[in-house]
Design a protein around this motif. Structure first.
Motif, PDB file in Angstrom:
ATOM      1  N   HIS A  16      36.088  38.544  49.213  1.00  0.00           N
ATOM      2  CA  HIS A  16      34.833  38.647  48.464  1.00  0.00           C
ATOM      3  C   HIS A  16      35.036  39.189  47.052  1.00  0.00           C
ATOM      4  N   HIS A  17      36.193  39.816  46.829  1.00  0.00           N
ATOM      5  CA  HIS A  17      36.452  40.305  45.470  1.00  0.00           C
ATOM      6  C   HIS A  17      37.057  39.206  44.616  1.00  0.00           C
ATOM      7  N   CYS A  18      38.154  38.610  45.143  1.00  0.00           N
ATOM      8  CA  CYS A  18      38.863  37.574  44.373  1.00  0.00           C
ATOM      9  C   CYS A  18      39.796  36.835  45.332  1.00  0.00           C
ATOM     10  N   ARG A  19      39.613  35.529  45.419  1.00  0.00           N
ATOM     11  CA  ARG A  19      40.417  34.742  46.366  1.00  0.00           C
ATOM     12  C   ARG A  19      41.889  34.713  45.976  1.00  0.00           C
ATOM     13  N   ARG A  20      42.146  34.811  44.708  1.00  0.00           N
ATOM     14  CA  ARG A  20      43.546  34.879  44.266  1.00  0.00           C
ATOM     15  C   ARG A  20      44.199  36.174  44.775  1.00  0.00           C
ATOM     16  N   GLN A  21      43.459  37.258  44.706  1.00  0.00           N
ATOM     17  CA  GLN A  21      43.978  38.534  45.201  1.00  0.00           C
ATOM     18  C   GLN A  21      44.307  38.421  46.694  1.00  0.00           C
ATOM     19  N   LEU A  22      43.429  37.793  47.448  1.00  0.00           N
ATOM     20  CA  LEU A  22      43.666  37.599  48.879  1.00  0.00           C
ATOM     21  C   LEU A  22      44.928  36.765  49.107  1.00  0.00           C
ATOM     22  N   PRO A 146      42.733  30.170  41.159  1.00  0.00           N
ATOM     23  CA  PRO A 146      42.814  30.541  39.733  1.00  0.00           C
ATOM     24  C   PRO A 146      42.418  31.991  39.471  1.00  0.00           C
ATOM     25  N   LEU A 147      42.847  32.479  38.334  1.00  0.00           N
ATOM     26  CA  LEU A 147      42.426  33.811  37.885  1.00  0.00           C
ATOM     27  C   LEU A 147      40.910  33.837  37.713  1.00  0.00           C
ATOM     28  N   LEU A 148      40.331  34.984  37.944  1.00  0.00           N
ATOM     29  CA  LEU A 148      38.916  35.153  37.615  1.00  0.00           C
ATOM     30  C   LEU A 148      38.818  35.313  36.095  1.00  0.00           C
ATOM     31  N   PRO A 149      37.626  35.138  35.548  1.00  0.00           N
ATOM     32  CA  PRO A 149      37.482  35.439  34.113  1.00  0.00           C
ATOM     33  C   PRO A 149      37.849  36.911  33.876  1.00  0.00           C
ATOM     34  N   PRO A 151      36.830  39.577  32.331  1.00  0.00           N
ATOM     35  CA  PRO A 151      35.938  40.732  32.556  1.00  0.00           C
ATOM     36  C   PRO A 151      35.772  41.076  34.036  1.00  0.00           C
ATOM     37  N   SER A 152      35.901  40.081  34.918  1.00  0.00           N
ATOM     38  CA  SER A 152      35.753  40.344  36.359  1.00  0.00           C
ATOM     39  C   SER A 152      36.967  41.056  36.930  1.00  0.00           C
ATOM     40  N   CYS A 153      38.067  41.110  36.181  1.00  0.00           N
ATOM     41  CA  CYS A 153      39.307  41.720  36.667  1.00  0.00           C
ATOM     42  C   CYS A 153      39.353  43.226  36.365  1.00  0.00           C
ATOM     43  N   ARG A 154      38.368  43.717  35.661  1.00  0.00           N
ATOM     44  CA  ARG A 154      38.378  45.134  35.298  1.00  0.00           C
ATOM     45  C   ARG A 154      38.467  45.999  36.555  1.00  0.00           C
ATOM     46  N   GLY A 155      39.420  46.909  36.579  1.00  0.00           N
ATOM     47  CA  GLY A 155      39.557  47.813  37.717  1.00  0.00           C
ATOM     48  C   GLY A 155      40.342  47.239  38.874  1.00  0.00           C
ATOM     49  N   CYS A 156      40.722  45.954  38.813  1.00  0.00           N
ATOM     50  CA  CYS A 156      41.477  45.344  39.916  1.00  0.00           C
ATOM     51  C   CYS A 156      42.917  45.855  39.895  1.00  0.00           C
ATOM     52  N   SER A 157      43.433  46.189  41.064  1.00  0.00           N
ATOM     53  CA  SER A 157      44.788  46.730  41.141  1.00  0.00           C
ATOM     54  C   SER A 157      45.853  45.672  40.836  1.00  0.00           C
ATOM     55  N   TYR A 158      45.455  44.399  40.778  1.00  0.00           N
ATOM     56  CA  TYR A 158      46.404  43.323  40.469  1.00  0.00           C
ATOM     57  C   TYR A 158      46.362  42.935  38.988  1.00  0.00           C
ATOM     58  N   LEU A 159      45.620  43.672  38.200  1.00  0.00           N
ATOM     59  CA  LEU A 159      45.406  43.275  36.801  1.00  0.00           C
ATOM     60  C   LEU A 159      46.714  43.074  36.039  1.00  0.00           C
ATOM     61  N   ASP A 160      47.604  44.059  36.096  1.00  0.00           N
ATOM     62  CA  ASP A 160      48.861  43.940  35.348  1.00  0.00           C
ATOM     63  C   ASP A 160      49.670  42.758  35.863  1.00  0.00           C
ATOM     64  N   TYR A 161      49.675  42.586  37.165  1.00  0.00           N
ATOM     65  CA  TYR A 161      50.426  41.480  37.759  1.00  0.00           C
ATOM     66  C   TYR A 161      49.880  40.142  37.260  1.00  0.00           C
ATOM     67  N   CYS A 162      48.578  39.964  37.359  1.00  0.00           N
ATOM     68  CA  CYS A 162      47.993  38.663  37.023  1.00  0.00           C
ATOM     69  C   CYS A 162      48.074  38.340  35.538  1.00  0.00           C
ATOM     70  N   TRP A 163      47.865  39.346  34.700  1.00  0.00           N
ATOM     71  CA  TRP A 163      47.740  39.064  33.276  1.00  0.00           C
ATOM     72  C   TRP A 163      49.032  39.263  32.497  1.00  0.00           C
ATOM     73  N   ASN A 164      50.130  39.548  33.176  1.00  0.00           N
ATOM     74  CA  ASN A 164      51.413  39.679  32.477  1.00  0.00           C
ATOM     75  C   ASN A 164      52.442  38.695  32.984  1.00  0.00           C
TER      76      ASN A 164
HETATM   77  S1  SF4 Z   1      43.406  40.673  38.304  1.00  0.00           S
HETATM   78 FE1  SF4 Z   1      44.033  38.890  39.488  1.00  0.00          FE
HETATM   79  S2  SF4 Z   1      43.632  39.413  41.585  1.00  0.00           S
HETATM   80 FE2  SF4 Z   1      42.493  40.854  40.339  1.00  0.00          FE
HETATM   81  S3  SF4 Z   1      40.439  39.981  40.091  1.00  0.00           S
HETATM   82 FE3  SF4 Z   1      41.668  39.282  38.373  1.00  0.00          FE
HETATM   83  S4  SF4 Z   1      42.499  37.323  38.988  1.00  0.00           S
HETATM   84 FE4  SF4 Z   1      41.813  38.371  40.829  1.00  0.00          FE
END
Ligand code: SF4
Length: 165
Positions: A16-22, A146-149, A151-164
């Motif tokens: 429910h947060h982000c299918r990519r994270q799952l 796919p990545l979420l837009p 702004p929706s990634c704010r606070g996500c623990s995968y942020l550094d992983y996804c965006w780097n």
């Molecule tokens: S940082 Fe990655 S896993 Fe987290 S919400 Fe964004 S796209 Fe999803």
């Protein structure tokens, strides 16, 4: 690949947060161990609701089940979100599966001193079952969602992983 019995509360929360994270989580990608967001969440957890006794249902581990069969979950965010609610209903579904008639869940938000009570209804049970099917569908996809837009990634623990990458 995981089967229905392996689906736990974290899978449902990430669904429910982000299918990519799952999808990443199911493949063992766990940058959350390094995340300050998660470390802060653990600290909130350790200093809140100290009378709790965790319940281990295998894939699902919940914070506390009280004597009236209400699930209690302590959250580090400020307010209830869909992912928290779905995770809590998943725990109720799992408890019913082992013969414990959970009445519902109470979400605790120590940061804002809010609580939210969610009764476990037939609709919640249906949704919990649908969530398990959706988790299995997402994790069996051959490529990551796919990545979420941003702004929706704010606070996500995968942020550094996804965006780097
Ligand atoms: S940082 Fe990655 S896993 Fe987290 S919400 Fe964004 S796209 Fe999803």
């Amino acid at each position: 690949m995981i089967g229905p019995e392996d689906v736990g509360g974290v899978h449902v929360k990430y669904l429910h947060h982000c299918r990519r994270q799952l999808w990443l989580y199911a493949r063992g990608v766990r940058p959350e161990h390094l995340s300050t967001t998660v470390q802060m969440g653990e600290a909130v957890h350790e200093t809140s609701y100290t009378r709790s006794s965790p319940v281990d249902l295998g894939a699902a581990k919940l914070d506390h089940l009280d004597g009236a069969a209400w699930v209690h979950e302590v959250k580090s965010s400020s307010k209830p979100g869909r992912a928290d609610e779905a995770q809590a209903m998943h725990y109720c579904y799992r408890l019913h599966g082992v013969g414990v008639a959970a009445q519902g869940a109470i979400l605790h938000y120590p940061k804002t001193r809010r609580t939210k009570r969610l009764p476990y209804t037939p609709q919640a049970a249906e949704q919990a079952e649908a969530d398990i099917a959706a988790v299995l569908e997402v994790v069996s996809a051959p490529v990551s969602p796919p990545l979420l837009p941003r702004p929706s990634c704010r606070g996500c623990s995968y942020l550094d992983y996804c965006w780097n990458e």
